[in-house]
Design a protein around this motif. Structure first.
Motif, PDB file in Angstrom:
ATOM      1  N   ALA A  40       0.835  -1.207   0.000  1.00 60.23           N
ATOM      2  CA  ALA A  40       0.000   0.000   0.000  1.00 60.23           C
ATOM      3  C   ALA A  40       0.864   1.249   0.000  1.00 60.23           C
ATOM      4  O   ALA A  40       1.915   1.305   0.626  1.00 60.23           O
ATOM      5  N   LEU A  51      -7.760   4.907   1.249  1.00 61.38           N
ATOM      6  CA  LEU A  51      -7.567   3.465   1.271  1.00 61.38           C
ATOM      7  C   LEU A  51      -7.784   2.910  -0.129  1.00 61.38           C
ATOM      8  O   LEU A  51      -8.824   3.154  -0.747  1.00 61.38           O
ATOM      9  N   GLN A  52      -6.800   2.178  -0.628  1.00 61.88           N
ATOM     10  CA  GLN A  52      -6.910   1.561  -1.945  1.00 61.88           C
ATOM     11  C   GLN A  52      -7.384   0.119  -1.802  1.00 61.88           C
ATOM     12  O   GLN A  52      -6.900  -0.626  -0.946  1.00 61.88           O
ATOM     13  N   PHE A  53      -8.356  -0.255  -2.650  1.00 60.81           N
ATOM     14  CA  PHE A  53      -8.858  -1.625  -2.688  1.00 60.81           C
ATOM     15  C   PHE A  53      -8.518  -2.245  -4.039  1.00 60.81           C
ATOM     16  O   PHE A  53      -8.688  -1.609  -5.086  1.00 60.81           O
ATOM     17  N   PRO A  76      -8.350  -4.488   0.765  1.00 62.73           N
ATOM     18  CA  PRO A  76      -7.384  -3.391   0.855  1.00 62.73           C
ATOM     19  C   PRO A  76      -6.025  -3.774   0.273  1.00 62.73           C
ATOM     20  O   PRO A  76      -5.518  -4.868   0.522  1.00 62.73           O
ATOM     21  N   SER A  77      -5.449  -2.877  -0.504  1.00 61.92           N
ATOM     22  CA  SER A  77      -4.166  -3.125  -1.155  1.00 61.92           C
ATOM     23  C   SER A  77      -3.084  -3.390  -0.110  1.00 61.92           C
ATOM     24  O   SER A  77      -3.011  -2.716   0.922  1.00 61.92           O
ATOM     25  N   TRP A  79      -2.816  -6.204   1.551  1.00 62.08           N
ATOM     26  CA  TRP A  79      -3.224  -7.322   2.397  1.00 62.08           C
ATOM     27  C   TRP A  79      -2.876  -8.643   1.714  1.00 62.08           C
ATOM     28  O   TRP A  79      -2.889  -8.749   0.489  1.00 62.08           O
ATOM     29  N   ASP A 105      -3.882  -7.548   6.965  1.00 58.10           N
ATOM     30  CA  ASP A 105      -2.797  -6.626   6.682  1.00 58.10           C
ATOM     31  C   ASP A 105      -1.483  -7.214   7.183  1.00 58.10           C
ATOM     32  O   ASP A 105      -1.454  -8.290   7.796  1.00 58.10           O
ATOM     33  N   MET A 266     -14.757  -0.592   5.805  1.00 58.32           N
ATOM     34  CA  MET A 266     -13.992  -1.598   5.089  1.00 58.32           C
ATOM     35  C   MET A 266     -14.830  -2.847   4.846  1.00 58.32           C
ATOM     36  O   MET A 266     -14.827  -3.423   3.747  1.00 58.32           O
TER      37      MET A 266
END
Length: 411
Positions: A40, A51-53, A76-77, A79, A105, A266
């Protein structure tokens, strides 16, 4: 109907309900496949949190001649995500499909887990109950009294699989009946055609907050469906009642203390983004439909079970599925842009926490969790950024020109 016939019939009903209500169905447990979705990016000091997914795709590596994408969801990026499609073969206790997903994460501060569904059965017939208790059981298929969602949370799920956290709050999901109404109607119609006198359902759902002794908190979502089937007992001239209970949704998100609102956002994004690949699901459903019809013919004495017949059913369904996969355009992925009917339960279930927002980019419309004010996409159907900062721009913060802001649209 003698007691031996009643045993076979009741066990068939329990297994049949399992294969209809689960979103996937049949065979041996498959090894996990790990997806590394990258590291991330960190926001600069003068920007708010974002937050990037990224979309991760879980494959079925056993049911087809080659690995086939079964379902996907946004995570989430950064993870690490593991997922599997579980097969329990025809003829085994509670034959059918199941799924298991875990995403966390790097520090395991946030952990999302979609547990496999669980089925348990009970009968009013004392002799049959004794017979059932001697049959093989597993962690996901056993015998016991029917329980509603809150009872299952407090008596089974929390003490056993969750490590016995303290249950801080429990909110009933009043819409639970609507989530399984369509599938329950199909189950009732088919069971009645097989000779059941009556079939009733008692669905229930809960959204709970729990606390572990180490200070971690968690959000738990459970959906339990109980099928009560009345069967004629020709041996006694009366009736027996069979109960098949199933925890259809068992979702847990663990998070650091005090981060509940962030965790809710989330969880909403992840659950509402769940998509099943129809090119995988249709042949799998067809396979189990054939197995159920074959089992019913066996029960009424018109056909003897043969391994070769089961293989033929599977080969035909899988061959058709492979053809569909070859025809599917994996670049456009139109099926992900459309809201599939079989995924409505995931979206409706998560709406009990908070609403979802509808956005559109060049790939189509997508549902994302409400609570974030702005959404950005790379127009590839795979990656999204959510933020509350109106001044956030990925082009400057991430040095990436491919991100485009998405527009909100009406449902």
């Amino acid at each position: 109907m003698g007691i031996s016939q009643l045993k076979v019939y009741s066990l068939f009903i329990a297994c049949w309900i399992l294969t209809v209500l689960t979103s996937c169905q049949s065979g041996d447990a498959k090894q996990n496949r790990t997806y590394n979705v990258g590291k991330a990016k960190s926001p600069s000091e003068d920007t708010a949190e974002f937050l990037q997914f990224d979309r991760v795709r879980i494959q079925d590596k056993k049911g087809f001649a080659q690995p086939v994408e079964a379902f996907s969801l946004l995570v989430p990026s950064g993870w690490q995500t593991t997922g599997e499609v579980i097969w329990v073969a025809p003829g085994q206790t509670c034959a059918g499909n199941n799924i298991h997903v875990r995403a966390a994460d790097a520090g395991n501060q946030y952990v999302f887990e979609l547990y496999p569904s669980v089925t348990w059965s009970h009968t009013s017939n004392a002799q049959l109950q004794q017979f059932q208790e001697m049959q093989p059981v597993s962690a996901h298929c056993y015998y016991g009294q029917p329980l509603n969602a809150e009872e299952y949370l407090r008596q089974v799920f929390a003490p056993n699989e969750l490590g016995n956290p303290k249950v801080l709050s429990v909110q009933s999901i009043n819409e639970a009946g609507n989530l399984v109404q369509e599938s329950n109607q199909k189950v009732r119609a088919e069971l009645m055609s097989y000779g059941a006198s009556d079939v009733q359902f008692q669905p229930s759902g809960v959204y709970a907050r729990v606390l572990w002794s180490n200070g971690k908190e968690g959000l738990v979502m459970l959906l339990v469906n109980v099928a009560q089937t009345t069967l004629p007992n020709m041996y006694t001239g009366g009736y027996d009642v069979s109960y098949t209970s199933q925890a259809l949704q068992r979702v847990v998100l663990t998070f650091p203390a005090g981060e509940e609102k962030r965790a809710e956002k989330m969880l909403t994004v992840m659950m509402s983004s769940y998509r099943t690949n129809p090119a995988w699901k249709e042949p799998v459903d067809q396979f189990w439909r054939g197995v159920r019809q074959n089992n019913q013919q066996i029960h009424i004495g018109k056909l003897r079970a043969m391994d070769e017949q089961t293989r033929d059913i599977g080969n035909r369904a899988i061959a058709q599925g492979n053809q569909r996969l070859q025809e599917m355009d994996n670049q456009m992925r139109n099926w992900e842009a459309r809201q599939q009917q079989n995924d409505r339960m995931h979206t409706q279930f998560v709406k009990t926490i908070r609403e979802v927002e509808h956005y559109r980019d060049e790939t189509g419309k997508i549902e994302l969790g409400a609570g974030y004010q702005h959404a950005w996409s790379r127009n590839n159907g795979n990656s999204y950024i959510l933020t509350d900062d109106p001044n956030f721009n990925p082009a400057s913060v991430l040095q990436d020109q491919q991100w485009k802001e998405m527009k909100k649209v009406q449902d």
